[in-house]
Design an enzyme around this catalytic site. Structure first.
Site, PDB file in Angstrom:
ATOM      1  N   ARG A 136     -24.133 -28.417 -71.934  1.00  0.00           N
ATOM      2  CA  ARG A 136     -23.494 -29.241 -70.895  1.00  0.00           C
ATOM      3  C   ARG A 136     -23.436 -28.578 -69.529  1.00  0.00           C
ATOM      4  NH1 ARG A 136     -20.498 -30.614 -75.716  1.00  0.00           N
ATOM      5  NH2 ARG A 136     -21.436 -32.535 -76.427  1.00  0.00           N
ATOM      6  N   ASP A 322     -11.246 -38.169 -87.731  1.00  0.00           N
ATOM      7  CA  ASP A 322     -12.089 -37.356 -86.831  1.00  0.00           C
ATOM      8  C   ASP A 322     -11.824 -37.685 -85.368  1.00  0.00           C
ATOM      9  OD1 ASP A 322     -13.990 -35.366 -86.184  1.00  0.00           O
ATOM     10  OD2 ASP A 322     -15.538 -36.880 -85.936  1.00  0.00           O
ATOM     11  N   ASN A 418     -15.900 -40.249 -76.046  1.00  0.00           N
ATOM     12  CA  ASN A 418     -16.338 -39.005 -76.667  1.00  0.00           C
ATOM     13  C   ASN A 418     -16.379 -37.909 -75.606  1.00  0.00           C
ATOM     14  OD1 ASN A 418     -18.363 -37.030 -78.053  1.00  0.00           O
ATOM     15  ND2 ASN A 418     -17.748 -38.429 -79.669  1.00  0.00           N
TER      16      ASN A 418
END
Ligand code: CA
Ligand code: CA
Length: 592
Positions: A136, A322, A418
């Site tokens: 990233r 999750d 996300n």
């Protein structure tokens, strides 16, 4: 090409005064990092400022002229291996530093798009990235470019040559650790997290000396594990361990408790706090670990001097879906009732957006930023979820130890949001949130920990929640919790967002479009197809008096790997790997 450029640079420096050479050699300073958001001629931090607002005070590009934006160069990462390009570039002194999939880094002439150098990490065969081979971004400090690799190492390169200065192992890749986030540099310390929450690793935040790679402190993020400061060759305990090992975890479950700090962090100089999110508790099967499972699915405020935890806020206690709590915590001034509160906001994977007091972690308010949340009925006065009855996947023990009861949960585990970062615009006082509308069938299964193996104890299938769109870019008001505008996209949104004083919001789509919107109304003002899906994050800077915008492109990330029914929707998107750079045409600049 490399030799030519280096030759030119050398000739220029030989002619220049010694003092200017030393200024250039000094590179990025702590002051540059702290002021990054306000200094428009460079971008030297992930987040376009350590607070992570992804806001530029530039207004050369505006709602009036953005439709004339044109590409000026495109640089290919090359190679046979492509996959997801989730990187945010940095720019300093006319050079762009950008990472790519498979732990690669490039230095590019920001004016021409010519390559200066390329570094390819030599990765072992056994790396275990859960969710594509992404990186990233890099950090800049002094004369160094520093980034994390898929085999869980930090690598420092010389900014002019790309040659390795030091390499440091952060964790054991054979146990499932990797690094995908951009490190940040705060008060002369390099700060990193780790990935691996699906393999039963133990999350941690660590500080290293950016000049030497020497460790300065370590802060595990699972309650029961002690953190340490390293001083003069000695290891000293640093602050709370978060209580006894058994307090919020049963038995030995804390030993492989997950809580990966896989998205990195932000820093707020006003409170002198690092803000890191933590991922899911391991394993996913929550029936194996009764309790809140601290500090999983939380936001942590950490002292950058010694790694001690100042406060924590847990978004999903005893997570069973999750719902990693890694999403970036963005500092901002919340002006309401005639007061200015030092606040911070975060859009969580669990579908709720939270506004916190960043001085102490107190809950100010929370609200859904997605159309539907099934696992909780809402939040209580402290921001703790009120769990829905039958919202949690069933215990396999109730079914003679086989597959537990299947439930439909929304959002799906890939989240209301996300990894893709939000942006905050202090003029509109709105957050711009890239989000997705999807649900999942999820069930639990028995599982036990084995080093280097997936540690889930769950199965799942993701489905789109609507026929005609999954992605929604939303403008959210942190004062009211209301959605001010939305843009709906057919494919799930997986790229980051940037906003500017020119009243613009930029992002990209998996369909390949780089887009600009009016920050107040959401009206689409510009689109350009880059030829492959966009899952990167845009930046903007000024060079030669003109405003430039760049975005990495290249389809991939978690959706095609884990997306179930959704993966079918996106299966025909082509891969790639390019940095695109845009500006207004010269004649337009002259006429302004
Ligand atoms: Ca700057
Ligand atoms: Ca996870």
């Amino acid at each position: 090409m490399y030799a030519t450029r280096f030759g030119k640079q050398f000739a220029a420096s030989a002619l220049a005064l010694a003092v200017s050479w030393s200024v250039q050699a000094a590179g990025v300073t702590d002051d540059d990092l702290l002021k990054d958001q306000d200094t428009v001629d460079d971008v030297v931090t992930y987040g376009m400022g350590l607070q992570g607002q992804r806001y530029s005070p530039m207004n050369d590009l505006s709602t009036e002229n953005v439709k004339q934006l044109q590409p000026v160069w495109a640089f290919s990462f090359g190679g046979e291996k492509q996959r997801g390009q989730e990187s945010q570039p940095l720019v300093k002194d006319g050079v762009m530093y950008v990472s790519a999939s498979y732990s690669r880094v490039y230095a590019i002439d920001a004016k021409t798009g010519e390559e200066i150098w390329q570094y390819d990490a030599r990765l072992p065969d056994g790396i275990m990235p859960c969710c594509d081979v992404v990186n990233r971004g890099v950090a800049l400090y002094g004369d160094k470019v520093i980034f994390g690799t898929l085999d869980a190492k930090l690598v420092a390169l010389n900014k002019d040559t790309g040659k390795v200065v030091w390499i440091k192992k952060v964790a054991d890749y054979q146990a499932g650790y990797s690094i995908t986030a951009a490190p940040i540099i705060v008060k002369g310390k390099l700060i990193t997290g780790v990935s691996g929450g699906e393999f039963g690793i133990v999350g941690k935040v660590e500080a290293y000396d950016p000049n030497t790679g020497e460790i300065l402190w370590t802060r595990p993020t699972v309650e029961g594990h002690m953190g340490y400061v390293y001083k003069d060759g000695k290891k000293i305990e640093n602050g709370i361990s978060g209580g006894a090992p058994g307090k919020t975890w049963p038995g030995d479950m804390w030993k492989n408790g997950g809580a990966a700090t896989w998205l990195g962090g932000t820093y707020d100089p006003e409170t002198d706090s690092l803000f890191f999110g933590t991922g899911n508790p391991a394993p996913w099967n929550s029936h194996l670990r009764p309790g809140d499972n601290l500090f999983s699915s939380s936001r942590l405020a950490i002292d950058p001097d010694d790694g001690s935890i100042k406060w924590h806020f847990q978004t999903t206690p005893h997570d069973g879906w999750d719902y990693d709590g890694v999403n970036e915590l963005v500092s901002f001034d919340l002006k309401e009732n005639g007061k200015t509160i030092k606040a911070a906001a975060t859009a969580d994977r669990n579908g709720f957006m939270y506004v916190l007091n960043r001085e102490n972690g107190d809950f100010i308010r929370g609200f859904p930023f997605v159309d539907k949340i099934t696992w909780a009925k809402g939040l209580d006065e402290n921001g703790r979820p009120i769990y829905a009855e039958n919202g949690r996947p069933g215990d396999p023990a109730d079914m003679k130890g086989e597959k537990g009861k299947v439930v439909v949960a929304q959002p799906a585990f890939l989240g209301g949001k996300n990894w893709m970062p939000v942006a905050y615009n202090p003029n509109t006082e709105l957050f711009y949130v890239p989000s997705n509308e999807w649900s999942m069938d999820i069930w639990n299964e028995p599982v036990s920990y084995k080093k280097g193996a997936a540690y889930l104890g769950a199965g799942f299938t993701i489905k789109p929640a609507h026929d005609d769109y999954i992605g929604v870019l939303r403008a959210m008001d942190p004062k009211t919790g209301k959605e001010v505008w939305r843009y709906e996209n057919t494919a799930p949104l997986w790229g980051g967002v940037m906003t500017t004083a020119g009243n613009l919001v930029f992002t990209g789509t998996p369909e390949g479009y780089f887009k600009a919107f009016d920050a107040r109304t959401g009206k689409e003002l510009y689109k350009f197809n880059t030829g492959t899906g966009i899952v990167g994050t845009p930046i903007t800077w000024k060079m030669g008096g003109e405003q430039y915008v760049s975005i990495t492109t290249g389809w991939g990330g978690a959706v095609p790997l884990w997306g179930g029914e959704v993966a079918k929707v996106v299966k025909d998107f082509n891969q790639g790997g390019t940095v695109w750079t845009f500006k207004l045409p010269n004649d337009n600049v002259a006429s302004r």
